[in-house]
Motif scaffolding. Structure first.
Motif, PDB file in Angstrom:
ATOM      1  N   VAL A 180      -0.103  -3.604   7.238  1.00  0.00           N
ATOM      2  CA  VAL A 180       0.479  -2.260   7.241  1.00  0.00           C
ATOM      3  C   VAL A 180       1.997  -2.355   7.113  1.00  0.00           C
ATOM      4  O   VAL A 180       2.623  -1.595   6.371  1.00  0.00           O
ATOM      5  CB  VAL A 180       0.091  -1.494   8.523  1.00  0.00           C
ATOM      6  CG1 VAL A 180       0.713  -0.107   8.517  1.00  0.00           C
ATOM      7  CG2 VAL A 180      -1.419  -1.410   8.660  1.00  0.00           C
ATOM      8  N   PHE A 183       2.874  -3.143   3.603  1.00  0.00           N
ATOM      9  CA  PHE A 183       2.660  -1.952   2.783  1.00  0.00           C
ATOM     10  C   PHE A 183       3.846  -0.997   2.908  1.00  0.00           C
ATOM     11  O   PHE A 183       4.337  -0.450   1.914  1.00  0.00           O
ATOM     12  CB  PHE A 183       1.367  -1.250   3.209  1.00  0.00           C
ATOM     13  CG  PHE A 183       1.125   0.057   2.513  1.00  0.00           C
ATOM     14  CD1 PHE A 183       0.525   0.102   1.264  1.00  0.00           C
ATOM     15  CD2 PHE A 183       1.540   1.254   3.104  1.00  0.00           C
ATOM     16  CE1 PHE A 183       0.314   1.312   0.615  1.00  0.00           C
ATOM     17  CE2 PHE A 183       1.334   2.468   2.459  1.00  0.00           C
ATOM     18  CZ  PHE A 183       0.725   2.501   1.215  1.00  0.00           C
ATOM     19  N   LEU A 202      -0.315   6.933   5.244  1.00  0.00           N
ATOM     20  CA  LEU A 202      -0.947   6.164   6.320  1.00  0.00           C
ATOM     21  C   LEU A 202      -1.885   7.035   7.153  1.00  0.00           C
ATOM     22  O   LEU A 202      -2.923   6.564   7.627  1.00  0.00           O
ATOM     23  CB  LEU A 202       0.117   5.548   7.224  1.00  0.00           C
ATOM     24  CG  LEU A 202       1.041   4.490   6.587  1.00  0.00           C
ATOM     25  CD1 LEU A 202       2.042   3.982   7.616  1.00  0.00           C
ATOM     26  CD2 LEU A 202       0.242   3.330   6.017  1.00  0.00           C
ATOM     27  N   GLN A 205      -4.818   8.460   4.021  1.00  0.00           N
ATOM     28  CA  GLN A 205      -5.556   7.647   3.059  1.00  0.00           C
ATOM     29  C   GLN A 205      -5.719   6.181   3.468  1.00  0.00           C
ATOM     30  O   GLN A 205      -6.640   5.513   3.022  1.00  0.00           O
ATOM     31  CB  GLN A 205      -4.863   7.714   1.688  1.00  0.00           C
ATOM     32  CG  GLN A 205      -4.822   9.150   1.127  1.00  0.00           C
ATOM     33  CD  GLN A 205      -4.226   9.195  -0.267  1.00  0.00           C
ATOM     34  OE1 GLN A 205      -4.665   8.464  -1.152  1.00  0.00           O
ATOM     35  NE2 GLN A 205      -3.224  10.038  -0.463  1.00  0.00           N
ATOM     36  N   TYR A 206      -4.821   5.681   4.279  1.00  0.00           N
ATOM     37  CA  TYR A 206      -4.895   4.276   4.695  1.00  0.00           C
ATOM     38  C   TYR A 206      -5.686   4.228   6.002  1.00  0.00           C
ATOM     39  O   TYR A 206      -5.133   4.297   7.094  1.00  0.00           O
ATOM     40  CB  TYR A 206      -3.481   3.729   4.895  1.00  0.00           C
ATOM     41  CG  TYR A 206      -3.367   2.219   4.872  1.00  0.00           C
ATOM     42  CD1 TYR A 206      -4.295   1.411   5.515  1.00  0.00           C
ATOM     43  CD2 TYR A 206      -2.313   1.599   4.225  1.00  0.00           C
ATOM     44  CE1 TYR A 206      -4.183   0.030   5.505  1.00  0.00           C
ATOM     45  CE2 TYR A 206      -2.175   0.205   4.209  1.00  0.00           C
ATOM     46  CZ  TYR A 206      -3.121  -0.566   4.851  1.00  0.00           C
ATOM     47  OH  TYR A 206      -3.004  -1.927   4.855  1.00  0.00           O
ATOM     48  N   THR A 207      -6.980   4.104   5.895  1.00  0.00           N
ATOM     49  CA  THR A 207      -7.883   4.219   7.046  1.00  0.00           C
ATOM     50  C   THR A 207      -7.545   3.253   8.170  1.00  0.00           C
ATOM     51  O   THR A 207      -7.509   3.623   9.347  1.00  0.00           O
ATOM     52  CB  THR A 207      -9.342   3.979   6.613  1.00  0.00           C
ATOM     53  OG1 THR A 207      -9.638   4.821   5.511  1.00  0.00           O
ATOM     54  CG2 THR A 207     -10.306   4.266   7.747  1.00  0.00           C
ATOM     55  N   GLU A 208      -7.295   1.994   7.825  1.00  0.00           N
ATOM     56  CA  GLU A 208      -7.002   0.978   8.848  1.00  0.00           C
ATOM     57  C   GLU A 208      -5.726   1.302   9.613  1.00  0.00           C
ATOM     58  O   GLU A 208      -5.636   1.118  10.826  1.00  0.00           O
ATOM     59  CB  GLU A 208      -6.884  -0.410   8.202  1.00  0.00           C
ATOM     60  CG  GLU A 208      -8.183  -0.942   7.616  1.00  0.00           C
ATOM     61  CD  GLU A 208      -8.445  -0.400   6.207  1.00  0.00           C
ATOM     62  OE1 GLU A 208      -7.634   0.418   5.725  1.00  0.00           O
ATOM     63  OE2 GLU A 208      -9.451  -0.786   5.613  1.00  0.00           O
TER      64      GLU A 208
END
Length: 500
Positions: A180, A183, A202, A205-208
């Motif tokens: 992350v 990113f 984040l 859309q960025y599930t984790e």
């Protein structure tokens, strides 16, 4: 036989400093027996620090009982050791003098101290001063030790997203979180994404990343401005001696990417000259028509057009911007208030309603403030206990440094929360209510514009609870947003009856 009372205290509930409660009681009882003193009571403080007497209720009870209930009889106050009594020079000497002025005597078994001795005060001053100086030296040594660790490239403890901290305060890369972090830096340095856009991605859309925490502008900024991710250690106060040292931990991003991030941040940190002056005094009062969040300031590029914007959209990239024209919204609110506050019949009712509302609102706020103060006291007690344990050679210096650093960080967070609550209480203090009511009923708009930015916001928050926004279809592609309702801290129906 002469009368005596005892006093006992340990540095922590774990009784690690060599003088447990039971040990002290045995010493006090044996001493009184050997000296022919009648021991009437042992006042047991339990666990706590001797830095001050403020939070030591049993100690204060003992002093009061000895002085008030023994006006015609000498009492010996017996301690196992002087540091059970106080580690503060001023407090220790003051209470010892107070006992002596009422004809009583302070005795310390281990130190061989007796306040009846003509040289007792000199000994007492030296003992307490030595203890206090020892504490100050420890504080300085702890800070110097932390600085030295930073200079050696070692981490001083705490939580950092992207890393795990071991018991020995070594940083280990957390692989999932590091993805992350990488990113965030990639989007910031390579794609020119701003804080809000990154946070929005984040969160949506960025599930984790979403599973690990909720992201906002501040959390993104904290990461892209922290050199720890490039393998550095930062040390020192922000506006004082903050320096960067090469760390011994593994970097998550390259030095080249860090340098690029710094350049972008410095370029974006430039503060242009304001084209339009004026405060956004409806910030926090206007409510987004979609999500209900408060609305905050927004201006178009170049500052030509000024709006209020959904705060959730501005900080986290969630919801829609739902822009509301600043000038029109403020004019509507002030015009409505001016018309409502013209009748002299409003003064008493308005004043009373505001005071009642403020009183109700302050109850939970004051409770929250008290809870923070209690947390501060508990943290300070823990710090004091650590120093007591260190000076009695129970814990090593490294343990002291680690724990004090962690507690001080927690105290700083509490201090910020307290300052925010203090500001809120100040703005809503009933002391200002009468003045406010008298002024607004005369010439509201003239009075309002004579105030500073902070006072404008504070005044409106005394009267208005929230302002609702509605979306109006104008027939075109763009929809218009305007004020639909203004909710006050007073009952509109009652006021209308009075006005009629």
């Amino acid at each position: 036989m002469a009368k005596a009372v005892g006093y006992s205290r340990v540095s922590t509930g774990k009784q690690l400093d060599g003088f447990s409660i039971s040990t002290q009681h045995d010493m006090i009882q044996d001493f009184c027996k050997s000296k022919g003193l009648t021991l009437s009571k042992i006042y047991d403080e339990g666990a706590g620090s001797a830095k001050s007497i403020e939070n030591r209720d049993v100690f204060k009870e003992m002093i009061y009982d000895v002085i008030e209930n023994n006006k015609n009889q000498k009492v010996y106050v017996v301690l196992a050791k002087l540091d059970r009594f106080s580690r503060n020079t001023v407090d220790g000497i003051h209470v010892a003098d107070l006992l002596k002025s009422h004809g009583h005597c302070l005795v310390s078994i281990v130190d061989g101290f007796d306040s009846d001795n003509p040289y007792a005060k000199t000994l007492l001053i030296n003992k307490f001063a030595q203890s206090e100086q020892e504490r100050e030296n420890i504080v300085l040594n702890v800070r110097n030790g932390m600085k030295k660790r930073a200079q050696q490239g070692l981490f001083n403890g705490g939580k950092v997203f992207g890393y795990n901290s071991t018991l020995s305060k070594e940083l280990e890369v957390n692989k999932e979180q590091a993805k992350v972090v990488q990113f965030i830096f990639d989007r910031y340095t390579n794609d020119d994404w701003g804080y809000k856009k990154i946070a929005h991605f984040l969160n949506t859309q960025y599930t984790e990343a979403k599973a690990q925490r909720e992201w906002d502008v501040i959390s993104i900024k904290t990461i892209v401005t922290n050199p720890i991710y490039a393998g550095f250690i930062r040390w020192g106060e922000k506006n004082d001696e903050r320096k960067i040292y090469i760390g011994k931990h593994q970097a998550i991003i390259s030095n080249a990417q860090w340098e690029k991030a710094k350049q972008i941040f410095e370029a974006k940190s430039y503060q242009p000259i304001k084209i339009h002056k004026g405060s956004y005094f409806l910030s926090g009062l206007l409510r987004c028509p979609d999500c209900g969040s408060s609305m905050v300031q927004h201006k178009s590029k170049g500052g030509k057009y000024l709006y209020y914007q959904c705060s959730k959209n501005k900080t986290k990239g969630l919801c829609k911007s739902n822009l509301v024209n600043k000038e029109k919204a403020e004019a509507k609110v002030l015009n409505e208030l001016s018309s409502k506050l013209q009748s002299p019949d409003y003064e008493n009712l308005l004043s009373e309603k505001i005071k009642q509302q403020i009183k109700l609102e302050q109850i939970p706020v004051k409770k929250q403030y008290s809870m923070i103060e209690q947390e501060e006291r508990e943290l300070q007690n823990k710090i004091d206990e650590l120093f007591d344990l260190f000076t009695s050679h129970t814990i090593p210096k490294e343990t002291l440094q680690d724990q004090v650093s962690r507690y001080e960080n927690m105290k700083n967070e509490l201090k910020t929360r307290k300052e925010n609550i203090e500001a809120k209480l100040h703005l809503s203090s009933s002391q200002n209510t009468t003045f406010i009511v008298q002024q607004v009923l005369n010439n509201f708009e003239s009075f309002f514009y004579s105030l500073g930015d902070t006072e404008k916001k504070g005044l409106l928050r005394e009267i208005i609870s929230d302002i609702q926004i509605e979306e109006v279809d104008t027939g075109g592609k763009r929809k218009k947003r305007q004020i639909s309702e203004i909710h006050y801290y007073f009952d509109e129906n009652i006021l209308m009856e009075i006005a009629s």
